[in-house]
Design a protein around this motif. Structure first.
Motif, PDB file in Angstrom:
ATOM      1  N   ASN A  82     -14.584 -11.495  11.903  1.00 12.92           N
ATOM      2  CA  ASN A  82     -14.047 -11.769  12.649  1.00 12.92           C
ATOM      3  C   ASN A  82     -13.148 -10.244  12.313  1.00 12.92           C
ATOM      4  O   ASN A  82     -12.308 -10.008  12.220  1.00 12.92           O
ATOM      5  N   ALA A  83     -13.499  -9.277  13.479  1.00  7.05           N
ATOM      6  CA  ALA A  83     -13.052  -8.211  13.337  1.00  7.05           C
ATOM      7  C   ALA A  83     -11.528  -8.174  14.301  1.00  7.05           C
ATOM      8  O   ALA A  83     -10.829  -6.881  13.891  1.00  7.05           O
ATOM      9  N   LYS A  84     -11.283  -9.312  14.671  1.00  5.13           N
ATOM     10  CA  LYS A  84      -9.996  -9.039  15.582  1.00  5.13           C
ATOM     11  C   LYS A  84      -9.223  -8.877  14.248  1.00  5.13           C
ATOM     12  O   LYS A  84      -7.875  -8.998  14.817  1.00  5.13           O
ATOM     13  N   LYS A  85      -8.905  -9.831  13.278  1.00  7.83           N
ATOM     14  CA  LYS A  85      -7.912 -10.039  12.276  1.00  7.83           C
ATOM     15  C   LYS A  85      -8.037  -8.827  11.136  1.00  7.83           C
ATOM     16  O   LYS A  85      -6.976  -8.704  10.589  1.00  7.83           O
ATOM     17  N   VAL A  86      -9.774  -8.280  10.284  1.00  9.53           N
ATOM     18  CA  VAL A  86      -9.493  -7.816   9.828  1.00  9.53           C
ATOM     19  C   VAL A  86      -9.154  -6.106  10.175  1.00  9.53           C
ATOM     20  O   VAL A  86      -8.896  -5.364   8.960  1.00  9.53           O
ATOM     21  N   GLN A  87      -9.684  -5.633  11.053  1.00 16.28           N
ATOM     22  CA  GLN A  87      -9.668  -4.287  11.589  1.00 16.28           C
ATOM     23  C   GLN A  87      -8.262  -3.418  11.874  1.00 16.28           C
ATOM     24  O   GLN A  87      -8.187  -2.694  10.996  1.00 16.28           O
ATOM     25  N   PRO A  88      -7.101  -4.365  12.185  1.00 18.37           N
ATOM     26  CA  PRO A  88      -5.858  -3.707  11.780  1.00 18.37           C
ATOM     27  C   PRO A  88      -5.050  -3.774  10.023  1.00 18.37           C
ATOM     28  O   PRO A  88      -4.926  -2.590  10.073  1.00 18.37           O
ATOM     29  N   LEU A  89      -5.525  -4.209   9.849  1.00 11.46           N
ATOM     30  CA  LEU A  89      -5.691  -4.511   8.008  1.00 11.46           C
ATOM     31  C   LEU A  89      -6.702  -2.841   7.859  1.00 11.46           C
ATOM     32  O   LEU A  89      -5.817  -2.147   6.930  1.00 11.46           O
ATOM     33  N   TYR A  90      -7.696  -3.118   7.701  1.00 14.95           N
ATOM     34  CA  TYR A  90      -8.037  -1.818   8.001  1.00 14.95           C
ATOM     35  C   TYR A  90      -7.959  -0.634   7.743  1.00 14.95           C
ATOM     36  O   TYR A  90      -7.497   0.796   7.582  1.00 14.95           O
ATOM     37  N   ASP A  91      -6.978  -0.324   9.503  1.00 15.53           N
ATOM     38  CA  ASP A  91      -6.246   0.682   9.387  1.00 15.53           C
ATOM     39  C   ASP A  91      -5.166   1.358   8.935  1.00 15.53           C
ATOM     40  O   ASP A  91      -4.507   2.067   9.379  1.00 15.53           O
ATOM     41  N   LEU A  92      -4.186   0.202   8.561  1.00 20.64           N
ATOM     42  CA  LEU A  92      -3.517   0.285   7.466  1.00 20.64           C
ATOM     43  C   LEU A  92      -3.531   1.360   7.001  1.00 20.64           C
ATOM     44  O   LEU A  92      -4.324   1.857   6.571  1.00 20.64           O
ATOM     45  N   PRO A  93      -2.697   2.570   7.088  1.00 19.62           N
ATOM     46  CA  PRO A  93      -2.769   3.969   6.156  1.00 19.62           C
ATOM     47  C   PRO A  93      -2.984   2.882   4.752  1.00 19.62           C
ATOM     48  O   PRO A  93      -2.418   2.355   3.757  1.00 19.62           O
ATOM     49  N   PHE A  94      -3.317   3.988   3.562  1.00 19.37           N
ATOM     50  CA  PHE A  94      -3.518   3.904   2.280  1.00 19.37           C
ATOM     51  C   PHE A  94      -5.335   2.985   2.253  1.00 19.37           C
ATOM     52  O   PHE A  94      -5.748   2.299   0.860  1.00 19.37           O
ATOM     53  N   LEU A 151       0.933  -1.132   0.185  1.00 19.27           N
ATOM     54  CA  LEU A 151      -0.180  -0.103   0.064  1.00 19.27           C
ATOM     55  C   LEU A 151       0.621   1.495   0.250  1.00 19.27           C
ATOM     56  O   LEU A 151       0.382   2.204  -0.973  1.00 19.27           O
ATOM     57  N   GLU A 152       1.719   1.104   0.704  1.00 16.64           N
ATOM     58  CA  GLU A 152       2.791   2.545   0.874  1.00 16.64           C
ATOM     59  C   GLU A 152       3.617   2.503  -0.615  1.00 16.64           C
ATOM     60  O   GLU A 152       3.628   3.682  -0.962  1.00 16.64           O
ATOM     61  N   ALA A 153       3.743   1.441  -1.240  1.00 16.07           N
ATOM     62  CA  ALA A 153       4.528   2.010  -2.644  1.00 16.07           C
ATOM     63  C   ALA A 153       3.421   2.089  -3.794  1.00 16.07           C
ATOM     64  O   ALA A 153       4.079   2.098  -4.897  1.00 16.07           O
ATOM     65  N   GLY A 154       2.314   2.107  -3.293  1.00 15.49           N
ATOM     66  CA  GLY A 154       0.859   2.740  -4.630  1.00 15.49           C
ATOM     67  C   GLY A 154       0.458   1.817  -5.013  1.00 15.49           C
ATOM     68  O   GLY A 154      -0.200   1.697  -6.343  1.00 15.49           O
ATOM     69  N   TYR A 155       0.778   0.081  -4.655  1.00 17.26           N
ATOM     70  CA  TYR A 155      -0.320  -1.417  -5.264  1.00 17.26           C
ATOM     71  C   TYR A 155      -1.690  -0.901  -4.349  1.00 17.26           C
ATOM     72  O   TYR A 155      -1.677  -0.064  -3.774  1.00 17.26           O
ATOM     73  N   SER A 156      -2.429  -1.755  -5.487  1.00 14.17           N
ATOM     74  CA  SER A 156      -4.191  -1.692  -4.930  1.00 14.17           C
ATOM     75  C   SER A 156      -3.461  -3.274  -4.196  1.00 14.17           C
ATOM     76  O   SER A 156      -3.205  -3.836  -5.186  1.00 14.17           O
ATOM     77  N   VAL A 157      -4.069  -3.332  -3.357  1.00 13.15           N
ATOM     78  CA  VAL A 157      -3.991  -5.019  -2.782  1.00 13.15           C
ATOM     79  C   VAL A 157      -5.694  -5.705  -2.359  1.00 13.15           C
ATOM     80  O   VAL A 157      -6.360  -4.961  -1.619  1.00 13.15           O
ATOM     81  N   ARG A 158      -5.506  -6.667  -2.391  1.00 14.69           N
ATOM     82  CA  ARG A 158      -6.984  -7.758  -2.457  1.00 14.69           C
ATOM     83  C   ARG A 158      -6.501  -8.647  -1.369  1.00 14.69           C
ATOM     84  O   ARG A 158      -5.312  -9.106  -1.497  1.00 14.69           O
ATOM     85  N   GLY A 159      -6.725  -8.356  -0.466  1.00 18.94           N
ATOM     86  CA  GLY A 159      -6.318  -9.733   0.963  1.00 18.94           C
ATOM     87  C   GLY A 159      -7.907 -10.764   1.115  1.00 18.94           C
ATOM     88  O   GLY A 159      -8.452 -10.609   1.661  1.00 18.94           O
ATOM     89  N   SER A 160      -6.661 -11.552   0.884  1.00 17.05           N
ATOM     90  CA  SER A 160      -7.699 -12.846   1.891  1.00 17.05           C
ATOM     91  C   SER A 160      -7.597 -13.055   2.904  1.00 17.05           C
ATOM     92  O   SER A 160      -6.334 -13.342   3.730  1.00 17.05           O
ATOM     93  N   VAL A 161      -9.032 -13.174   3.386  1.00 18.03           N
ATOM     94  CA  VAL A 161      -9.166 -14.116   4.627  1.00 18.03           C
ATOM     95  C   VAL A 161      -9.915 -15.049   5.702  1.00 18.03           C
ATOM     96  O   VAL A 161     -10.776 -14.790   3.836  1.00 18.03           O
ATOM     97  N   ARG A 162      -9.599 -15.920   6.365  1.00 19.73           N
ATOM     98  CA  ARG A 162     -10.746 -16.200   6.452  1.00 19.73           C
ATOM     99  C   ARG A 162     -12.236 -16.151   6.634  1.00 19.73           C
ATOM    100  O   ARG A 162     -13.572 -16.901   5.635  1.00 19.73           O
ATOM    101  N   SER A 163     -12.200 -15.054   7.271  1.00 22.96           N
ATOM    102  CA  SER A 163     -13.784 -15.001   7.538  1.00 22.96           C
ATOM    103  C   SER A 163     -13.257 -13.356   7.759  1.00 22.96           C
ATOM    104  O   SER A 163     -12.798 -12.742   8.609  1.00 22.96           O
ATOM    105  N   LEU A 164     -14.636 -12.890   6.694  1.00 25.27           N
ATOM    106  CA  LEU A 164     -14.139 -10.621   6.648  1.00 25.27           C
ATOM    107  C   LEU A 164     -15.300 -10.437   8.613  1.00 25.27           C
ATOM    108  O   LEU A 164     -15.428  -9.516   8.545  1.00 25.27           O
TER     109      LEU A 164
END
Length: 317
Positions: free
Chosen positions: A41-53, A26-39
């Motif tokens: 599961n806030a404990k696992k997905v929220q840190p991803l949503y909190d990343l810059p960009f 994300l910091e390098a300017g790419y568009s990222v699709r991330g796979s998770v087991r369950s959307l």
């Protein structure tokens, strides 16, 4: 449809290493699709949503290593795939071998059906290189492979070895009608470094044991370490560097550290903060006795007093 950003799929994106890959992409300017087991599961997905960009260029999807169909849509319109998802339990049985192998093959098969995919970078491990061998005076390189003997090697190293072998075999047997893409395997040692998520994986758990009195004495173990940020960087550099196509690449700092050296480093930083870091090395006979009650102690008996040496000259930052 014209794409503004290069699209990268990061599998298992809520993992210790994977979230660093997502952050750097994300910091390098790419568009990222991330796979998770369950959307959900806030404990696992929220840190991803909190990343810059993340708000602008991160899409999270559900996908499962044991469900081939989920990967068809996961790789759609992606230019690159970083396949970091793989089970890493401290104690494992042979069931993880089929999960690791079938999961890697499911992702690769999906890529053969998606014309946009140019390259896959697969996270392997030095566990697929050095296990089951005599280590005295041997310097391990990318030409070495772990011996797949269940009498000598535990399930986790065999799972990483089998998954990587399966990936290379798959690439060597692509048909004329398949989408042709390149493959690079990154083989990191024990990954340490800053944690960007709220869950504890096996890599984190090992260092944590130095800190919370779960390790009353130190086994005579020698292991190579590597910073998680460097491993993520290696994945991203390999992604676009055609010179790494078809290569295995060891990512491990050298020299390897004895557990007593790790304890000294941690003690200097954290003992003033009130942590009790073990200082004394456990005699081998004590560990042999203890292994009858602790399966994790049993796993390390054949690794005691063995210095681990790796040639890391291929990796370049």
């Amino acid at each position: 449809m014209f794409k503004i950003f290069t699209e990268v799929l990061v599998t298992g994106s809520s993992g210790f290493l994977a979230i660093h890959c997502v952050q750097q992409l994300l910091e390098a300017g790419y568009s990222v699709r991330g796979s998770v087991r369950s959307l959900s599961n806030a404990k696992k997905v929220q840190p991803l949503y909190d990343l810059p960009f993340a708000k602008e260029r991160l899409e999270l999807i559900e996908a499962d290593l044991e469900n081939d169909e989920t990967w068809i849509s996961a790789v759609k319109e992606c230019d690159y795939v970083l396949h970091t998802a793989s089970p890493f339990p401290l104690i494992a049985d042979d069931s993880i071998i089929s999960i690791a192998v079938n999961g890697s093959l499911a992702v690769l098969k999906a890529c053969t059906k998606e014309a946009s995919v140019k390259k896959v970078v697969l996270t392997s491990s030095v566990a697929a290189i050095s296990e089951g061998h005599e280590t005295e005076n041997h310097i391990f390189t990318e030409n070495d492979w772990t011996i797949a003997d269940p009498k000598k090697v535990e399930a986790y190293p065999r799972s990483k070895t089998a998954a990587e072998h399966a990936a290379w075999d798959f690439m060597n047997n692509l048909s004329e009608t398949d989408n042709k893409f390149a493959l690079t395997c990154i083989n990191p040692s024990l990954i340490i470094g800053p944690v960007l998520l709220n869950t504890e994986g096996s890599s984190i758990a090992i260092i944590k044991r130095f800190m919370n009195n779960e390790m009353p004495a130190l086994p005579a173990l020698n292991i190579p370490l590597v910073d998680v940020r460097d491993v993520a960087k290696a994945h991203i550099l390999a992604m676009t560097n055609s010179g790494s196509d078809g290569e295995r690449i060891i990512a491990a700092s050298q020299p390897s550290l004895w557990f007593r050296d790790i304890a000294k480093i941690l003690s200097k930083e954290f003992k003033p903060q009130g942590y009790s870091i073990p200082r004394f090395q456990a005699p081998k006979f004590f560990l042999c006795l203890y292994s009858h009650f602790d399966p994790e102690a049993k796993l390390i008996l054949n690794k005691l007093d063995k210095e681990m040496k790796f040639d890391n000259s291929k990796v370049s930052f």
